[in-house]
Design a protein around this motif. Sequence first.
Motif, short mmCIF file in Angstrom:
data_model
loop_
_atom_site.label_atom_id
_atom_site.label_comp_id
_atom_site.label_asym_id
_atom_site.label_seq_id
_atom_site.Cartn_x
_atom_site.Cartn_y
_atom_site.Cartn_z
N GLU A 153 0.84 -1.20 0.00
CA GLU A 153 0.00 0.00 0.00
C GLU A 153 0.87 1.25 0.00
OE1 GLU A 153 -3.52 0.21 2.66
OE2 GLU A 153 -2.75 -1.69 3.45
N LYS A 154 0.31 2.34 -0.51
CA LYS A 154 1.00 3.62 -0.41
C LYS A 154 0.88 4.15 1.01
CE LYS A 154 0.61 5.18 -5.20
NZ LYS A 154 0.14 6.27 -6.11
N VAL A 155 1.91 4.85 1.46
CA VAL A 155 1.94 5.43 2.79
C VAL A 155 2.33 6.90 2.68
CG1 VAL A 155 2.97 5.32 5.09
CG2 VAL A 155 2.60 3.22 3.80
N TYR A 156 1.68 7.74 3.48
CA TYR A 156 1.93 9.17 3.44
C TYR A 156 2.29 9.67 4.83
CZ TYR A 156 -0.62 8.62 -0.92
OH TYR A 156 -1.04 8.19 -2.16
N GLN A 157 3.29 10.54 4.87
CA GLN A 157 3.62 11.20 6.14
C GLN A 157 2.98 12.57 6.15
OE1 GLN A 157 7.61 11.04 8.07
NE2 GLN A 157 7.59 13.26 7.83
N VAL A 158 2.23 12.86 7.21
CA VAL A 158 1.59 14.16 7.34
C VAL A 158 2.24 14.91 8.50
CG1 VAL A 158 -0.64 13.55 6.36
CG2 VAL A 158 -0.23 13.12 8.77
N GLU A 159 2.48 16.19 8.28
CA GLU A 159 2.91 17.06 9.37
C GLU A 159 1.66 17.73 9.91
OE1 GLU A 159 5.55 21.09 10.25
OE2 GLU A 159 5.79 20.03 8.34
N VAL A 160 1.44 17.61 11.19
CA VAL A 160 0.20 18.06 11.82
C VAL A 160 0.49 19.08 12.91
CG1 VAL A 160 -1.77 17.33 13.23
CG2 VAL A 160 -1.01 15.89 11.34
N GLU A 161 -0.30 20.13 12.93
CA GLU A 161 -0.24 21.12 14.01
C GLU A 161 -1.56 21.07 14.77
OE1 GLU A 161 -0.07 25.96 14.62
OE2 GLU A 161 0.91 25.06 12.85
N LEU A 162 -1.49 20.77 16.05
CA LEU A 162 -2.71 20.69 16.87
C LEU A 162 -3.24 22.09 17.16
CD1 LEU A 162 -2.17 17.89 19.53
CD2 LEU A 162 -3.47 17.79 17.41
N MET A 163 -4.53 22.27 16.93
CA MET A 163 -5.19 23.53 17.26
C MET A 163 -5.95 23.39 18.57
SD MET A 163 -6.48 24.26 13.36
CE MET A 163 -6.93 25.98 13.55
N THR A 164 -6.25 22.16 18.96
CA THR A 164 -6.78 21.84 20.29
C THR A 164 -5.97 20.66 20.81
OG1 THR A 164 -8.43 20.34 19.33
CG2 THR A 164 -9.12 22.61 19.73
N GLY A 165 -6.07 20.37 22.06
CA GLY A 165 -5.30 19.26 22.62
C GLY A 165 -6.21 18.27 23.32
N ARG A 166 -6.72 17.30 22.57
CA ARG A 166 -7.63 16.30 23.11
C ARG A 166 -6.92 14.95 23.22
NH1 ARG A 166 -10.62 20.29 24.84
NH2 ARG A 166 -11.73 21.40 23.18
N THR A 167 -7.41 14.10 24.10
CA THR A 167 -6.84 12.77 24.28
C THR A 167 -6.92 11.97 22.99
OG1 THR A 167 -7.53 12.81 26.60
CG2 THR A 167 -6.95 10.68 25.68
N HIS A 168 -5.80 11.40 22.57
CA HIS A 168 -5.73 10.56 21.37
C HIS A 168 -6.23 11.29 20.13
CE1 HIS A 168 -6.48 7.04 24.42
NE2 HIS A 168 -5.26 7.54 24.52
N GLN A 169 -6.09 12.61 20.11
CA GLN A 169 -6.75 13.40 19.08
C GLN A 169 -6.34 13.04 17.65
OE1 GLN A 169 -6.77 17.67 19.63
NE2 GLN A 169 -7.11 18.05 17.46
N ILE A 170 -5.04 12.97 17.36
CA ILE A 170 -4.59 12.76 15.99
C ILE A 170 -5.05 11.40 15.48
CG2 ILE A 170 -2.58 12.53 14.49
CD1 ILE A 170 -1.14 14.53 16.30
N ARG A 171 -4.83 10.35 16.26
CA ARG A 171 -5.25 9.02 15.83
C ARG A 171 -6.77 8.93 15.71
NH1 ARG A 171 -4.10 5.03 19.50
NH2 ARG A 171 -3.39 6.44 21.11
N ALA A 172 -7.47 9.56 16.64
CA ALA A 172 -8.93 9.49 16.63
C ALA A 172 -9.51 10.23 15.43
CB ALA A 172 -9.49 10.07 17.92
N GLN A 173 -8.97 11.41 15.11
CA GLN A 173 -9.53 12.17 14.00
C GLN A 173 -9.23 11.50 12.65
OE1 GLN A 173 -8.56 16.57 15.42
NE2 GLN A 173 -10.30 16.51 14.02
N PHE A 174 -7.99 11.08 12.43
CA PHE A 174 -7.69 10.40 11.17
C PHE A 174 -8.41 9.06 11.08
CE2 PHE A 174 -3.92 13.26 10.90
CZ PHE A 174 -4.13 13.71 9.62
N GLY A 175 -8.56 8.38 12.21
CA GLY A 175 -9.28 7.10 12.22
C GLY A 175 -10.75 7.28 11.89
N PHE A 176 -11.33 8.38 12.33
CA PHE A 176 -12.74 8.65 12.05
C PHE A 176 -12.96 8.88 10.57
CE2 PHE A 176 -16.51 11.28 11.57
CZ PHE A 176 -17.41 10.66 12.40
N GLU A 177 -11.99 9.56 9.92
CA GLU A 177 -12.12 9.85 8.50
C GLU A 177 -11.99 8.58 7.65
OE1 GLU A 177 -12.73 12.87 6.87
OE2 GLU A 177 -13.31 13.44 8.90
#
Length: 205
Positions: free
Chosen positions: A181-205
């Motif tokens: 599979e193709k894999v992409y690296q994303v650079e992310v800047e948090l605008m809020t700080g929630r528990t497990h936020q990055i994994r949870a948001q990308f996982g939801f999408e």
Amino acid sequence: RVHPKPNRYSICDRIDWEKRILYENEFCAVAEKPGGVPSHPTVDNLHDNIVSRVQGIRPDSRISAANRLDVQTTGIIVLCKCPTFMKVFGQLQKSGLVKKCYAALIRSRECVPKDGILTHYMMPSPRAPKIYRTEPENDNWFESRLKIVSVVEVELNEFAIGQCDELEIKNLMREVLNSNEKVYQVEVELMTGRTHQIRAQFGFE
């Protein structure tokens, strides 16, 4: 309370914690937290975490974590050596003067919006995994926002996988490598700080 089978993080015993300290003065220390290590003591394990391990090599200081990272996340932890610094650093974070940037791997670009902003709402709950929705179900839900700064296709290989500290993540990366599979690296800047936020948001999408 007795925990006959506490969660153990044996990787803590294999790490040279002195080498993980990147910067230090009389008020704080900045350290690199490996994946697979908690940021702070947990209810069933007071010893296997970065705070307790750095406390062990700095017995004359009172170590506490000014920020937290998920167990699986590798990254920078600011460790306070006195209550005054904790208060000042907390004020800097609330004022938005501390920028939180992360790198993450994703398996599809389809979850990246055109404006680069992901917005979801998290149900208030002490339990994990966190429940996210695109719209809040009531006024108590927390807004979660992050900005995707860049997206770059990357190539996974055994060398890259070998640099990972966390066995669970290594196995996932190897699964992706074997699937071609193709894999992409994303650079992310948090605008809020929630528990497990990055994994949870990308996982939801």
